[in-house]
Write a protein that holds these residues in place. Structure first.
Motif, PDB file in Angstrom:
ATOM      1  N   GLY A  17       0.915  -1.872  -0.452  1.00  0.00           N
ATOM      2  CA  GLY A  17       0.162  -0.011  -0.313  1.00  0.00           C
ATOM      3  C   GLY A  17       0.775   0.965   0.235  1.00  0.00           C
ATOM      4  N   ARG A  18       1.737   0.981   0.409  1.00  0.00           N
ATOM      5  CA  ARG A  18       2.558   2.496   0.611  1.00  0.00           C
ATOM      6  C   ARG A  18       3.450   2.893  -1.439  1.00  0.00           C
ATOM      7  N   MET A  19       3.511   1.858  -1.140  1.00  0.00           N
ATOM      8  CA  MET A  19       4.356   2.008  -2.707  1.00  0.00           C
ATOM      9  C   MET A  19       3.726   2.426  -3.902  1.00  0.00           C
ATOM     10  N   GLY A  28       0.414  13.605  -9.107  1.00  0.00           N
ATOM     11  CA  GLY A  28      -0.374  14.513  -9.278  1.00  0.00           C
ATOM     12  C   GLY A  28      -2.296  14.731  -9.279  1.00  0.00           C
ATOM     13  N   ASP A  29      -1.791  13.407 -10.741  1.00  0.00           N
ATOM     14  CA  ASP A  29      -3.464  13.564 -11.008  1.00  0.00           C
ATOM     15  C   ASP A  29      -3.872  11.964 -10.446  1.00  0.00           C
ATOM     16  N   TYR A  30      -4.163  11.880  -9.424  1.00  0.00           N
ATOM     17  CA  TYR A  30      -4.622  11.190  -8.258  1.00  0.00           C
ATOM     18  C   TYR A  30      -5.450  12.467  -6.730  1.00  0.00           C
ATOM     19  N   ALA A  31      -6.604  11.878  -6.870  1.00  0.00           N
ATOM     20  CA  ALA A  31      -6.623  12.877  -5.331  1.00  0.00           C
ATOM     21  C   ALA A  31      -6.723  11.320  -4.436  1.00  0.00           C
ATOM     22  N   LEU A  32      -5.934  11.312  -3.320  1.00  0.00           N
ATOM     23  CA  LEU A  32      -5.792   9.553  -3.413  1.00  0.00           C
ATOM     24  C   LEU A  32      -5.753   9.882  -1.579  1.00  0.00           C
ATOM     25  N   THR A  33      -6.896   8.987  -1.291  1.00  0.00           N
ATOM     26  CA  THR A  33      -7.225   8.709   0.360  1.00  0.00           C
ATOM     27  C   THR A  33      -6.739   7.509   0.429  1.00  0.00           C
ATOM     28  N   VAL A  34      -5.668   6.818   1.821  1.00  0.00           N
ATOM     29  CA  VAL A  34      -5.924   5.521   2.480  1.00  0.00           C
ATOM     30  C   VAL A  34      -5.832   5.022   3.791  1.00  0.00           C
ATOM     31  N   ALA A  35      -7.043   4.189   3.598  1.00  0.00           N
ATOM     32  CA  ALA A  35      -7.963   3.924   5.044  1.00  0.00           C
ATOM     33  C   ALA A  35      -7.067   2.594   4.929  1.00  0.00           C
ATOM     34  N   ASP A  36      -7.385   2.069   6.475  1.00  0.00           N
ATOM     35  CA  ASP A  36      -6.321   0.928   7.316  1.00  0.00           C
ATOM     36  C   ASP A  36      -7.055   1.141   8.416  1.00  0.00           C
ATOM     37  N   ARG A  37      -7.175  -0.126   8.612  1.00  0.00           N
ATOM     38  CA  ARG A  37      -7.868  -0.043  10.831  1.00  0.00           C
ATOM     39  C   ARG A  37      -6.465   0.213  11.648  1.00  0.00           C
ATOM     40  N   ASP A  38      -5.416   0.026  11.239  1.00  0.00           N
ATOM     41  CA  ASP A  38      -3.982  -0.005  11.858  1.00  0.00           C
ATOM     42  C   ASP A  38      -3.628   1.526  11.688  1.00  0.00           C
ATOM     43  N   HIS A  39      -4.126   2.242  12.869  1.00  0.00           N
ATOM     44  CA  HIS A  39      -3.447   3.796  13.373  1.00  0.00           C
ATOM     45  C   HIS A  39      -2.144   3.605  12.718  1.00  0.00           C
ATOM     46  N   GLU A  40      -1.033   2.732  13.489  1.00  0.00           N
ATOM     47  CA  GLU A  40       0.394   3.038  13.306  1.00  0.00           C
ATOM     48  C   GLU A  40       0.475   2.983  11.743  1.00  0.00           C
ATOM     49  N   ALA A  41       0.051   2.108  10.464  1.00  0.00           N
ATOM     50  CA  ALA A  41       0.090   1.533   9.580  1.00  0.00           C
ATOM     51  C   ALA A  41       0.221   3.056   8.875  1.00  0.00           C
ATOM     52  N   LEU A  42      -0.932   3.776   9.068  1.00  0.00           N
ATOM     53  CA  LEU A  42      -1.531   5.329   8.865  1.00  0.00           C
ATOM     54  C   LEU A  42      -0.264   5.637   8.875  1.00  0.00           C
ATOM     55  N   GLN A  43      -0.188   5.797   9.897  1.00  0.00           N
ATOM     56  CA  GLN A  43       1.374   7.235  10.501  1.00  0.00           C
ATOM     57  C   GLN A  43       2.618   6.754   9.522  1.00  0.00           C
ATOM     58  N   ARG A  44       3.107   5.501   9.605  1.00  0.00           N
ATOM     59  CA  ARG A  44       3.918   4.905   8.701  1.00  0.00           C
ATOM     60  C   ARG A  44       3.983   5.719   7.275  1.00  0.00           C
ATOM     61  N   LEU A  45       2.800   5.456   7.167  1.00  0.00           N
ATOM     62  CA  LEU A  45       2.219   5.733   5.280  1.00  0.00           C
ATOM     63  C   LEU A  45       3.008   7.051   4.900  1.00  0.00           C
ATOM     64  N   ALA A  46       1.963   7.956   6.144  1.00  0.00           N
ATOM     65  CA  ALA A  46       1.968   9.863   5.982  1.00  0.00           C
ATOM     66  C   ALA A  46       3.857   9.599   6.425  1.00  0.00           C
ATOM     67  N   ARG A  47       4.215   9.601   7.216  1.00  0.00           N
ATOM     68  CA  ARG A  47       5.793   9.704   7.053  1.00  0.00           C
ATOM     69  C   ARG A  47       6.169   9.476   5.767  1.00  0.00           C
ATOM     70  N   VAL A  49       4.911   9.017   2.576  1.00  0.00           N
ATOM     71  CA  VAL A  49       4.291   9.672   1.702  1.00  0.00           C
ATOM     72  C   VAL A  49       3.835  10.805   1.953  1.00  0.00           C
ATOM     73  N   PRO A  50       4.425  12.292   2.250  1.00  0.00           N
ATOM     74  CA  PRO A  50       3.774  13.247   3.054  1.00  0.00           C
ATOM     75  C   PRO A  50       2.398  13.811   1.800  1.00  0.00           C
ATOM     76  N   GLY A  51       1.826  14.070   2.740  1.00  0.00           N
ATOM     77  CA  GLY A  51       0.666  15.040   1.790  1.00  0.00           C
ATOM     78  C   GLY A  51      -0.878  13.536   1.456  1.00  0.00           C
ATOM     79  N   VAL A  52      -0.626  12.842   1.867  1.00  0.00           N
ATOM     80  CA  VAL A  52      -1.779  11.773   1.316  1.00  0.00           C
ATOM     81  C   VAL A  52      -2.790  11.801   2.838  1.00  0.00           C
ATOM     82  N   ASP A  53      -3.384  11.970   2.167  1.00  0.00           N
ATOM     83  CA  ASP A  53      -4.778  11.881   3.195  1.00  0.00           C
ATOM     84  C   ASP A  53      -5.155  10.593   3.371  1.00  0.00           C
TER      85      ASP A  53
END
Length: 381
Positions: A17-19, A28-47, A49-53
């Motif tokens: 998912g991170r990749m 810049g061609d996609y308005a991307l939102t990433v969803a997961d039940r794991d809050h830590e996984a979302l934090q790792r992804l946000a670090r 790939v900065p700027g992803v919702d």
């Protein structure tokens, strides 16, 4: 792409998912939102790939899932295979197109049944990764070299560059998917007819680029190729590539200790004892033979894709190739190049179109070995 960004919901913020997020977001061609039940996984992804919702969602909650997909053009599942039918149903209800990475045969059949109710330009395209995925695009392209195809052998492996344990293997992707491959029945065409063959059987050895490998039957890698080529080939099979000796030890775990009947325990053993590595290599090796102007000839394609940095961050080869596969299909769909709606098979996409895509170019290999007849000489079976 010269148009309004497509709204994409990516479910699953793990290694793959991170990749996917990295590749799609940076265009810049996609308005991307990433969803997961794991809050830590979302934090790792946000670090990473900065700027992803990001959103915290438990897809096991059907109401929450249906609420989450509403308003998106495209829903992408990078979740474990058993979640995908529910995600596909939610995408159908929301009028969104659907893409996933599953290798599970039963899951794909469920998604296909859901796709029969697709509306308008909705697309349902499972199996968009490496194998199944790109390998079907590649193998099907090889059939264009023959007046009559005889056999197609598809071989794929994601291997550590530096094997150092007894299994000569490191975890590089989903453990659930790996166990499915080693335990579930495998599809093949034998003597012109579809057959089920046993996983971990059909052991063979070969050399590529000066290295000796083994390969054996595993489940799911053919995707829909058996159906596509039934009645057109004498032999079709898929095998996973490993270093010599791996299969014997894997068979001891799966069959000797009967851990195929206790898969959660097998998963726990593998994840406890076998480390993850990001220093890996993906090998794709397809061989096709057939008749051309009355003569039996063979055409092969071999590729090695190594882990490497992208925009300053190191990514594993399996992350790159798996994400590139699904991102290419999303890109082609967004550009109107898939050419149909409803259920779409991987092998319906021309190889040249795939490799010319900005994401498909990640499958370029410095050690590729390919012979093919010229375009003027090629035929379409």
């Amino acid at each position: 792409m010269g148009q309004e960004p497509r709204n994409v919901l990516l479910l699953g913020g793990g290694k793959i998912g991170r990749m996917i997020a990295e590749l799609l977001h940076t265009t810049g061609d996609y308005a991307l939102t990433v969803a997961d039940r794991d809050h830590e996984a979302l934090q790792r992804l946000a670090r990473a790939v900065p700027g992803v919702d990001t959103r915290q969602i438990d897809v096991a909650d059907e109401r929450a899932l249906h609420d989450a997909v509403r308003g998106f053009d495209i829903v992408v599942s990078a979740l474990s295979y058993y979640h995908n039918p529910a995600v596909a149903r939610a995408a159908l209800a929301a009028g969104a197109s659907y893409f996933d990475l599953t290798e599970d045969v039963r899951t794909t059949r469920e998604v296909r049944a859901i796709a029969e109710r697709a509306r308008g330009g909705q697309v349902f395209m499972p199996q968009c990764g490496l194998a199944p995925g790109f390998v079907s695009v590649l193998a099907h392209d090889l059939t264009r070299n023959f007046d009559q195809v005889d056999s197609i052998h598809m071989r794929v492996g994601a291997l550590p560059q530096f094997p150092s344990n007894h299994l000569k293997y490191n975890l590089t992707w989903s453990t659930d998917g790996l166990i499915n491959e080693y335990c579930n029945p495998c599809e093949a065409i034998v003597a012109g007819e579809p057959r089920e063959v046993l996983p971990l059987e059909g052991l063979e050895h070969f050399s590529l680029d000066g290295v000796r490998y083994e390969a054996f039957n595993t489940s799911g890698g053919l995707g829909t190729m058996c159906e596509t080529l039934h009645g057109k080939v004498r032999e079709l099979n898929y095998k996973t590539i490993r270093y010599l000796g791996h299969r014997e030890l894997a068979s001891f775990l799966v069959h000797g200790l009967r851990l195929s009947e206790r898969r959660e325990q097998l998963k726990d053993i593998l994840e406890y004892a076998i480390p993850i590595t990001f220093q890996d290599v993906v090998i794709v090796f397809c061989v096709a033979s057939g008749f051309r102007r009355g003569q039996l000839v063979q055409v092969s394609d071999a590729r090695k894709i190594y882990s490497h940095p992208i925009r300053g961050e190191n990514w594993s080869a399996i992350q790159i190739t798996t994400a590139a596969g699904i991102c290419t299909m999303i890109d082609l769909f967004s550009q109107g190049q898939l050419g149909r709606s409803g259920f779409v098979r991987q092998e319906e996409v021309p190889l040249a179109l795939f490799l010319d895509n900005r994401f498909g170019r990640h499958y370029e290999s410095k050690v590729a070995s390919r012979f093919a007849f010229s375009e003027a000489e090629q035929v379409t079976p």
